[in-house]
Design a protein around this motif. Structure first.
Motif, mmCIF file in Angstrom:
data_model
loop_
_atom_site.group_PDB
_atom_site.id
_atom_site.type_symbol
_atom_site.label_atom_id
_atom_site.label_comp_id
_atom_site.label_asym_id
_atom_site.label_seq_id
_atom_site.Cartn_x
_atom_site.Cartn_y
_atom_site.Cartn_z
ATOM 1 N N ARG A 20 -33.223 8.736 -29.858
ATOM 2 C CA ARG A 20 -33.341 9.981 -30.703
ATOM 3 C C ARG A 20 -32.113 10.542 -30.243
ATOM 4 N NH1 ARG A 20 -38.725 12.524 -27.544
ATOM 5 N NH2 ARG A 20 -37.462 11.423 -26.146
ATOM 6 N N VAL A 21 -31.470 11.311 -31.301
ATOM 7 C CA VAL A 21 -30.240 12.039 -31.341
ATOM 8 C C VAL A 21 -30.407 13.411 -31.541
ATOM 9 C CG1 VAL A 21 -27.823 12.004 -31.995
ATOM 10 C CG2 VAL A 21 -29.039 9.948 -31.430
ATOM 11 N N ALA A 22 -29.880 14.412 -30.980
ATOM 12 C CA ALA A 22 -29.841 15.702 -31.434
ATOM 13 C C ALA A 22 -28.488 16.270 -31.769
ATOM 14 C CB ALA A 22 -30.419 16.629 -30.191
ATOM 15 N N ASP A 23 -28.384 16.850 -32.839
ATOM 16 C CA ASP A 23 -26.889 17.345 -33.460
ATOM 17 C C ASP A 23 -27.124 18.829 -33.209
ATOM 18 O OD1 ASP A 23 -24.743 18.423 -34.784
ATOM 19 O OD2 ASP A 23 -25.214 17.345 -36.647
ATOM 20 N N ILE A 24 -26.550 19.344 -32.121
ATOM 21 C CA ILE A 24 -26.717 20.780 -31.767
ATOM 22 C C ILE A 24 -25.610 21.690 -32.427
ATOM 23 C CG2 ILE A 24 -26.669 22.401 -29.790
ATOM 24 C CD1 ILE A 24 -28.868 20.158 -29.873
ATOM 25 N N GLY A 25 -25.963 22.577 -33.269
ATOM 26 C CA GLY A 25 -25.020 23.431 -34.177
ATOM 27 C C GLY A 25 -24.610 22.443 -35.249
ATOM 28 N N THR A 26 -25.581 21.922 -36.086
ATOM 29 C CA THR A 26 -25.214 21.127 -37.099
ATOM 30 C C THR A 26 -24.334 21.672 -38.082
ATOM 31 O OG1 THR A 26 -26.158 19.154 -38.394
ATOM 32 C CG2 THR A 26 -27.440 21.221 -38.272
ATOM 33 N N GLY A 27 -24.746 22.853 -38.490
ATOM 34 C CA GLY A 27 -23.914 23.692 -39.499
ATOM 35 C C GLY A 27 -24.264 23.112 -40.858
ATOM 36 N N GLY A 28 -23.319 22.352 -41.576
ATOM 37 C CA GLY A 28 -23.975 21.720 -42.782
ATOM 38 C C GLY A 28 -24.332 20.244 -42.537
ATOM 39 N N GLY A 29 -24.627 19.897 -41.423
ATOM 40 C CA GLY A 29 -25.265 18.521 -41.390
ATOM 41 C C GLY A 29 -24.304 17.377 -40.802
ATOM 42 N N PHE A 30 -23.145 17.849 -40.271
ATOM 43 C CA PHE A 30 -21.974 16.800 -39.876
ATOM 44 C C PHE A 30 -21.890 16.999 -38.501
ATOM 45 C CE2 PHE A 30 -18.022 15.196 -39.190
ATOM 46 C CZ PHE A 30 -17.846 13.968 -39.847
ATOM 47 N N PRO A 31 -22.114 16.177 -37.826
ATOM 48 C CA PRO A 31 -22.193 14.535 -38.181
ATOM 49 C C PRO A 31 -23.752 13.920 -38.333
ATOM 50 C CG PRO A 31 -21.724 14.448 -35.787
ATOM 51 C CD PRO A 31 -21.865 16.087 -36.305
ATOM 52 N N GLY A 32 -24.506 14.868 -38.161
ATOM 53 C CA GLY A 32 -25.996 14.390 -38.141
ATOM 54 C C GLY A 32 -26.422 13.591 -39.334
ATOM 55 N N LEU A 33 -26.209 14.103 -40.451
ATOM 56 C CA LEU A 33 -26.513 13.324 -41.675
ATOM 57 C C LEU A 33 -25.927 12.178 -41.877
ATOM 58 C CD1 LEU A 33 -27.138 16.215 -44.173
ATOM 59 C CD2 LEU A 33 -29.005 14.939 -43.109
ATOM 60 N N PRO A 34 -24.673 12.015 -41.568
ATOM 61 C CA PRO A 34 -23.938 10.968 -42.060
ATOM 62 C C PRO A 34 -24.452 9.705 -40.981
ATOM 63 C CG PRO A 34 -22.315 12.374 -42.282
ATOM 64 C CD PRO A 34 -23.744 12.978 -41.649
ATOM 65 N N LEU A 35 -24.613 10.338 -39.785
ATOM 66 C CA LEU A 35 -25.174 9.162 -38.790
ATOM 67 C C LEU A 35 -26.673 8.664 -39.113
ATOM 68 C CD1 LEU A 35 -23.750 10.772 -35.334
ATOM 69 C CD2 LEU A 35 -23.046 8.757 -36.464
ATOM 70 N N ALA A 36 -27.481 9.557 -39.550
ATOM 71 C CA ALA A 36 -28.843 9.308 -39.978
ATOM 72 C C ALA A 36 -28.744 7.979 -40.960
ATOM 73 C CB ALA A 36 -29.543 10.528 -40.426
ATOM 74 N N ILE A 37 -27.719 8.262 -41.823
ATOM 75 C CA ILE A 37 -27.686 7.364 -43.109
ATOM 76 C C ILE A 37 -27.435 6.105 -42.609
ATOM 77 C CG2 ILE A 37 -26.459 6.577 -45.071
ATOM 78 C CD1 ILE A 37 -26.210 9.748 -45.448
ATOM 79 N N ALA A 38 -26.386 6.203 -41.533
ATOM 80 C CA ALA A 38 -25.891 4.722 -41.040
ATOM 81 C C ALA A 38 -26.780 3.966 -39.935
ATOM 82 C CB ALA A 38 -24.397 4.899 -39.987
ATOM 83 N N TYR A 39 -27.739 5.001 -39.126
ATOM 84 C CA TYR A 39 -28.565 4.442 -38.107
ATOM 85 C C TYR A 39 -30.102 5.045 -38.729
ATOM 86 C CZ TYR A 39 -23.973 3.646 -35.916
ATOM 87 O OH TYR A 39 -23.007 3.228 -35.428
ATOM 88 N N PRO A 40 -30.666 4.171 -39.710
ATOM 89 C CA PRO A 40 -31.968 4.531 -40.088
ATOM 90 C C PRO A 40 -32.923 4.426 -39.213
ATOM 91 C CG PRO A 40 -31.307 2.483 -41.108
ATOM 92 C CD PRO A 40 -29.718 2.966 -40.322
ATOM 93 N N ASN A 41 -32.739 3.614 -37.945
ATOM 94 C CA ASN A 41 -33.875 3.457 -36.925
ATOM 95 C C ASN A 41 -33.515 4.078 -35.791
ATOM 96 O OD1 ASN A 41 -34.859 1.324 -38.362
ATOM 97 N ND2 ASN A 41 -33.259 -0.424 -37.488
ATOM 98 N N VAL A 42 -32.717 5.361 -35.794
ATOM 99 C CA VAL A 42 -32.649 6.445 -34.980
ATOM 100 C C VAL A 42 -33.113 7.838 -35.499
ATOM 101 C CG1 VAL A 42 -30.970 7.600 -33.505
ATOM 102 C CG2 VAL A 42 -30.615 5.237 -34.090
ATOM 103 N N ASP A 43 -34.039 8.363 -34.715
ATOM 104 C CA ASP A 43 -34.434 9.841 -35.438
ATOM 105 C C ASP A 43 -33.356 10.913 -34.760
ATOM 106 O OD1 ASP A 43 -36.915 8.868 -36.140
ATOM 107 O OD2 ASP A 43 -37.806 9.036 -34.065
ATOM 108 N N PHE A 44 -33.405 11.577 -35.660
ATOM 109 C CA PHE A 44 -32.178 12.877 -35.559
ATOM 110 C C PHE A 44 -32.851 14.026 -35.647
ATOM 111 C CE2 PHE A 44 -29.703 9.097 -36.668
ATOM 112 C CZ PHE A 44 -28.467 9.416 -35.992
ATOM 113 N N LEU A 45 -32.472 14.957 -34.879
ATOM 114 C CA LEU A 45 -32.967 16.400 -34.776
ATOM 115 C C LEU A 45 -31.939 17.022 -34.791
ATOM 116 C CD1 LEU A 45 -35.280 18.636 -34.328
ATOM 117 C CD2 LEU A 45 -34.674 18.612 -32.032
#
Length: 86
Positions: A20-45
């Protein structure tokens, strides 16, 4: 061990060891969204205190079908019951 290296290892892990990965202060979703695309087996908050940003981020995740993304509107401190024990 870098965070990306750790994510790469998760591709081989079982569901019981799911990362599980937390993107703190994600703003527009970077880097959380691209990482979620690249790593579909990881949960992102993705966490941000600005509701409009999170609405847009959740809409993007929904539109492209990212089931491994959740958002939290608020401060990260709200997610931790005990700062020492987690």
């Amino acid at each position: 061990d870098s965070p990306i290296g750790s994510l790469k290892d998760s591709e081989e892990s079982s569901e019981a060891q799911k990362k599980r990965v937390a993107d703190i202060g994600t703003g527009g979703g970077f880097p959380g969204l691209p990482l979620a695309i690249a790593y579909p087996n990881v949960d992102f908050l993705l966490v941000d205190s600005v509701g409009k940003k999170l609405t847009a981020v959740q809409d993007m995740a929904d539109e492209i079908g990212l089931a491994n993304v959740k958002t939290h509107h608020g401060r990260v401190e709200e997610l931790v019951d005990d700062p020492v024990e987690g």
